[in-house]
Design a protein around this motif. Structure first.
Motif, PDB file in Angstrom:
ATOM      1  N   LYS A  10      62.361  59.392  -4.017  1.00  0.00           N
ATOM      2  CA  LYS A  10      61.734  59.152  -2.830  1.00  0.00           C
ATOM      3  C   LYS A  10      61.161  60.242  -2.179  1.00  0.00           C
ATOM      4  O   LYS A  10      62.059  61.052  -1.660  1.00  0.00           O
ATOM      5  CB  LYS A  10      62.820  58.085  -1.804  1.00  0.00           C
ATOM      6  CG  LYS A  10      62.991  56.769  -2.235  1.00  0.00           C
ATOM      7  CD  LYS A  10      64.155  56.056  -1.476  1.00  0.00           C
ATOM      8  CE  LYS A  10      65.380  56.764  -1.501  1.00  0.00           C
ATOM      9  NZ  LYS A  10      66.312  56.137  -0.604  1.00  0.00           N
ATOM     10  N   VAL A  11      60.148  60.150  -1.991  1.00  0.00           N
ATOM     11  CA  VAL A  11      59.371  61.645  -1.412  1.00  0.00           C
ATOM     12  C   VAL A  11      58.735  61.290   0.053  1.00  0.00           C
ATOM     13  O   VAL A  11      57.595  60.400   0.196  1.00  0.00           O
ATOM     14  CB  VAL A  11      58.253  62.055  -2.503  1.00  0.00           C
ATOM     15  CG1 VAL A  11      57.859  63.622  -1.818  1.00  0.00           C
ATOM     16  CG2 VAL A  11      59.053  62.289  -3.895  1.00  0.00           C
ATOM     17  N   ALA A  12      59.076  61.955   0.876  1.00  0.00           N
ATOM     18  CA  ALA A  12      58.488  61.936   2.365  1.00  0.00           C
ATOM     19  C   ALA A  12      57.452  62.877   2.438  1.00  0.00           C
ATOM     20  O   ALA A  12      57.230  63.871   1.679  1.00  0.00           O
ATOM     21  CB  ALA A  12      59.574  62.187   3.360  1.00  0.00           C
ATOM     22  N   TYR A  13      56.420  62.209   3.048  1.00  0.00           N
ATOM     23  CA  TYR A  13      55.165  63.172   3.539  1.00  0.00           C
ATOM     24  C   TYR A  13      54.869  62.753   4.962  1.00  0.00           C
ATOM     25  O   TYR A  13      54.844  61.820   5.429  1.00  0.00           O
ATOM     26  CB  TYR A  13      54.009  63.024   2.519  1.00  0.00           C
ATOM     27  CG  TYR A  13      53.530  61.469   2.413  1.00  0.00           C
ATOM     28  CD1 TYR A  13      52.292  61.269   3.250  1.00  0.00           C
ATOM     29  CD2 TYR A  13      54.023  60.680   1.852  1.00  0.00           C
ATOM     30  CE1 TYR A  13      51.886  59.880   3.424  1.00  0.00           C
ATOM     31  CE2 TYR A  13      53.642  59.189   1.969  1.00  0.00           C
ATOM     32  CZ  TYR A  13      52.536  58.849   2.670  1.00  0.00           C
ATOM     33  OH  TYR A  13      51.920  57.766   2.751  1.00  0.00           O
ATOM     34  N   GLN A  14      53.936  63.790   5.528  1.00  0.00           N
ATOM     35  CA  GLN A  14      53.395  63.094   7.037  1.00  0.00           C
ATOM     36  C   GLN A  14      52.138  62.686   6.823  1.00  0.00           C
ATOM     37  O   GLN A  14      51.214  63.056   6.053  1.00  0.00           O
ATOM     38  CB  GLN A  14      53.402  64.725   7.720  1.00  0.00           C
ATOM     39  CG  GLN A  14      53.046  64.001   9.073  1.00  0.00           C
ATOM     40  CD  GLN A  14      51.577  64.396   9.650  1.00  0.00           C
ATOM     41  OE1 GLN A  14      50.731  64.647   8.691  1.00  0.00           O
ATOM     42  NE2 GLN A  14      51.137  63.162  10.502  1.00  0.00           N
ATOM     43  N   GLY A  15      51.939  61.601   7.607  1.00  0.00           N
ATOM     44  CA  GLY A  15      50.609  60.827   7.560  1.00  0.00           C
ATOM     45  C   GLY A  15      50.803  59.332   6.982  1.00  0.00           C
ATOM     46  O   GLY A  15      51.867  58.965   6.777  1.00  0.00           O
ATOM     47  N   CYS A  16      49.568  58.843   7.112  1.00  0.00           N
ATOM     48  CA  CYS A  16      49.572  57.300   6.592  1.00  0.00           C
ATOM     49  C   CYS A  16      49.413  57.256   5.208  1.00  0.00           C
ATOM     50  O   CYS A  16      48.976  58.262   4.509  1.00  0.00           O
ATOM     51  CB  CYS A  16      48.353  56.667   7.286  1.00  0.00           C
ATOM     52  SG  CYS A  16      48.464  56.658   9.129  1.00  0.00           S
ATOM     53  N   PRO A  17      49.432  56.044   4.470  1.00  0.00           N
ATOM     54  CA  PRO A  17      49.556  55.989   3.196  1.00  0.00           C
ATOM     55  C   PRO A  17      47.750  56.435   2.730  1.00  0.00           C
ATOM     56  O   PRO A  17      46.920  55.943   3.688  1.00  0.00           O
ATOM     57  CB  PRO A  17      49.370  54.558   2.894  1.00  0.00           C
ATOM     58  CG  PRO A  17      50.656  54.010   3.786  1.00  0.00           C
ATOM     59  CD  PRO A  17      50.165  55.007   5.009  1.00  0.00           C
ATOM     60  N   GLY A  18      47.517  57.132   1.706  1.00  0.00           N
ATOM     61  CA  GLY A  18      46.390  57.609   1.748  1.00  0.00           C
ATOM     62  C   GLY A  18      45.671  59.002   2.095  1.00  0.00           C
ATOM     63  O   GLY A  18      44.934  59.607   1.784  1.00  0.00           O
ATOM     64  N   ALA A  19      46.873  59.807   2.635  1.00  0.00           N
ATOM     65  CA  ALA A  19      46.726  61.036   3.197  1.00  0.00           C
ATOM     66  C   ALA A  19      46.770  61.888   1.972  1.00  0.00           C
ATOM     67  O   ALA A  19      47.245  61.757   1.051  1.00  0.00           O
ATOM     68  CB  ALA A  19      47.820  61.316   4.029  1.00  0.00           C
ATOM     69  N   ALA A  47      48.797  62.200  -1.960  1.00  0.00           N
ATOM     70  CA  ALA A  47      48.306  62.705  -3.188  1.00  0.00           C
ATOM     71  C   ALA A  47      49.025  64.001  -3.898  1.00  0.00           C
ATOM     72  O   ALA A  47      49.126  64.037  -4.889  1.00  0.00           O
ATOM     73  CB  ALA A  47      46.704  63.092  -3.028  1.00  0.00           C
ATOM     74  N   ALA A  48      49.444  65.047  -2.793  1.00  0.00           N
ATOM     75  CA  ALA A  48      49.972  66.133  -3.193  1.00  0.00           C
ATOM     76  C   ALA A  48      51.434  65.644  -3.710  1.00  0.00           C
ATOM     77  O   ALA A  48      52.019  66.119  -4.965  1.00  0.00           O
ATOM     78  CB  ALA A  48      50.252  67.043  -2.043  1.00  0.00           C
ATOM     79  N   ALA A  49      52.150  64.783  -3.045  1.00  0.00           N
ATOM     80  CA  ALA A  49      53.392  64.161  -3.461  1.00  0.00           C
ATOM     81  C   ALA A  49      53.294  63.649  -4.937  1.00  0.00           C
ATOM     82  O   ALA A  49      54.015  63.797  -5.806  1.00  0.00           O
ATOM     83  CB  ALA A  49      54.026  63.210  -2.600  1.00  0.00           C
ATOM     84  N   ARG A  50      52.240  62.914  -5.319  1.00  0.00           N
ATOM     85  CA  ARG A  50      52.109  62.269  -6.591  1.00  0.00           C
ATOM     86  C   ARG A  50      51.847  63.271  -7.516  1.00  0.00           C
ATOM     87  O   ARG A  50      52.147  63.113  -8.711  1.00  0.00           O
ATOM     88  CB  ARG A  50      50.893  61.172  -6.409  1.00  0.00           C
ATOM     89  CG  ARG A  50      51.496  59.916  -5.421  1.00  0.00           C
ATOM     90  CD  ARG A  50      50.404  58.854  -5.742  1.00  0.00           C
ATOM     91  NE  ARG A  50      50.899  57.777  -4.724  1.00  0.00           N
ATOM     92  CZ  ARG A  50      51.477  56.931  -4.868  1.00  0.00           C
ATOM     93  NH1 ARG A  50      52.317  56.935  -5.918  1.00  0.00           N
ATOM     94  NH2 ARG A  50      52.130  55.968  -3.963  1.00  0.00           N
ATOM     95  N   LYS A  51      50.988  64.221  -7.262  1.00  0.00           N
ATOM     96  CA  LYS A  51      50.650  65.248  -8.054  1.00  0.00           C
ATOM     97  C   LYS A  51      52.097  66.077  -8.426  1.00  0.00           C
ATOM     98  O   LYS A  51      52.372  66.511  -9.711  1.00  0.00           O
ATOM     99  CB  LYS A  51      49.538  66.519  -7.422  1.00  0.00           C
ATOM    100  CG  LYS A  51      49.312  67.344  -8.299  1.00  0.00           C
ATOM    101  CD  LYS A  51      48.260  68.438  -7.864  1.00  0.00           C
ATOM    102  CE  LYS A  51      48.154  69.606  -8.975  1.00  0.00           C
ATOM    103  NZ  LYS A  51      47.095  70.533  -8.517  1.00  0.00           N
ATOM    104  N   ALA A  52      53.021  66.471  -7.449  1.00  0.00           N
ATOM    105  CA  ALA A  52      54.182  67.204  -7.885  1.00  0.00           C
ATOM    106  C   ALA A  52      55.161  66.263  -8.525  1.00  0.00           C
ATOM    107  O   ALA A  52      55.770  66.863  -9.529  1.00  0.00           O
ATOM    108  CB  ALA A  52      54.829  67.684  -6.177  1.00  0.00           C
ATOM    109  N   TYR A  53      55.480  65.077  -7.975  1.00  0.00           N
ATOM    110  CA  TYR A  53      56.376  64.124  -8.802  1.00  0.00           C
ATOM    111  C   TYR A  53      55.869  63.139  -9.534  1.00  0.00           C
ATOM    112  O   TYR A  53      56.821  62.038 -10.114  1.00  0.00           O
ATOM    113  CB  TYR A  53      57.050  63.703  -7.664  1.00  0.00           C
ATOM    114  CG  TYR A  53      57.889  64.724  -6.988  1.00  0.00           C
ATOM    115  CD1 TYR A  53      58.877  65.392  -7.185  1.00  0.00           C
ATOM    116  CD2 TYR A  53      57.245  65.075  -5.691  1.00  0.00           C
ATOM    117  CE1 TYR A  53      59.607  66.303  -6.328  1.00  0.00           C
ATOM    118  CE2 TYR A  53      58.119  66.086  -4.726  1.00  0.00           C
ATOM    119  CZ  TYR A  53      59.178  66.764  -5.191  1.00  0.00           C
ATOM    120  OH  TYR A  53      59.810  67.485  -4.525  1.00  0.00           O
ATOM    121  N   SER A  54      54.935  63.108 -10.167  1.00  0.00           N
ATOM    122  CA  SER A  54      54.184  61.896 -11.044  1.00  0.00           C
ATOM    123  C   SER A  54      53.555  60.649 -10.110  1.00  0.00           C
ATOM    124  O   SER A  54      54.043  60.584  -8.835  1.00  0.00           O
ATOM    125  CB  SER A  54      55.017  61.529 -11.925  1.00  0.00           C
ATOM    126  OG  SER A  54      55.887  60.457 -11.663  1.00  0.00           O
TER     127      SER A  54
END
Length: 288
Positions: free
Chosen positions: A9-18, A22-29
């Motif tokens: 479970k990876v937290a990020y700042q912003g709304c879905p689509g931020a 995209a960076a989280a999905r690149k980092a963790y698949s």
């Protein structure tokens, strides 16, 4: 037991689509479970309270510069940098279905993330009025208003992409840090990078002496930045000639091409501790 990589479970700042998502999905698949947070500090807190396993937050952009808020939060929270990831930013002009670009009256976006990076391009498209908002995708739902956001946002919110790859400069890359509650165990058999922050007493040659502890051990520095100490912005000194002087007290952010498992790097930091007024290792992690 730690969760599997695809179950993080990876937290990020912003709304879905931020872009941070995209960076989280690149980092963790693309199979990680992303957790949107309203503020940067909320993402830090989500990891600390185990709402999320890790977080991905921006550190710096090649055009907009450093994200000061996140550097300050790194000092206030007990999270560790366990990696970094770079994302090429490709801004798109998004609007409701059927809206024509020639009918647009204004565009909304985050001021640092978007407007600072494509101001001239928007002018060429005839969009003169810009408004800084936190929820760029929500802004695009308004009639005759566009949002400068990612192509992922267009897919998620069923918006049309009226223009792609908005940019004033050819290179637009954001570096994100990956944060966790526990540090990773560094090794010496792979290329590691270590991020530290420290402060020094005022005086001639202090910074030279600090950097020399690495140069003498042939440790390469990939980044050296300074910024005022937020908790102690002014330092008072007496020069024995006049009244008390006030000047900024600085913190130095440094990235080393070295692993904390390397005795050479350990000795360098021990040497630095001898005269640094503050020193913190933010993380030692694989170079990407």
């Amino acid at each position: 037991m730690e969760p599997t990589r695809d179950g993080l479970k990876v937290a990020y700042q912003g709304c879905p689509g931020a872009y941070s998502e995209a960076a989280a999905r690149k980092a963790y698949s693309s199979f990680c479970h992303t957790v949107p947070c309203e503020f940067f500090k909320t993402a830090f807190q989500a990891v600390e309270t185990s709402i999320a396993d890790q977080a991905v937050l921006p550190l710096e952009n090649s055009l907009g510069g450093r994200i000061h808020r996140n550097y300050n939060l790194l000092l206030r929270h007990r999270l560790h940098i366990v990696g970094d990831v770079r994302l090429a930013v490709r801004h798109c002009l998004l609007a409701n279905r059927g809206v024509k670009i020639e009918n647009l009256r204004s565009a909304m976006s985050h001021p640092q993330v978007s407007f600072a990076q494509c101001e001239q391009t928007l002018t060429k498209l005839g969009i003169e009025h810009r408004e800084a908002v936190d929820d760029t995708v929500g802004a695009a739902k308004l009639q005759d208003t566009a949002a400068v956001a990612s192509s992922l946002a267009a897919q998620l919110y069923a918006l049309d992409i009226l223009a792609e790859n908005l940019r004033d400069d050819t290179d637009n890359v954001t570096r994100f840090m990956m944060l966790a509650r526990e540090p990773i165990i560094p090794h010496t058999d792979k290329p590691f990078k270590t991020s530290i922050v420290f402060s020094l007493e005022e005086g001639p040659g202090q910074l030279f002496k600090a950097l020399a502890v690495f140069a003498l051990r042939k440790i390469n520095l990939t980044k050296v930045e300074s910024h005022p100490h937020k908790k102690r912005p002014l330092r008072v000194a007496d020069d024995n000639r006049s009244a008390l002087l006030k000047h900024f007290d600085y913190l130095f952010d440094v990235d080393l091409e070295a692993s904390m498992a390397d005795p050479n790097a350990q000795n360098a930091l021990e040497n630095l501790k001898e005269f640094a007024t503050f020193l913190k290792v933010l993380g030692s992690y694989l170079q990407m």
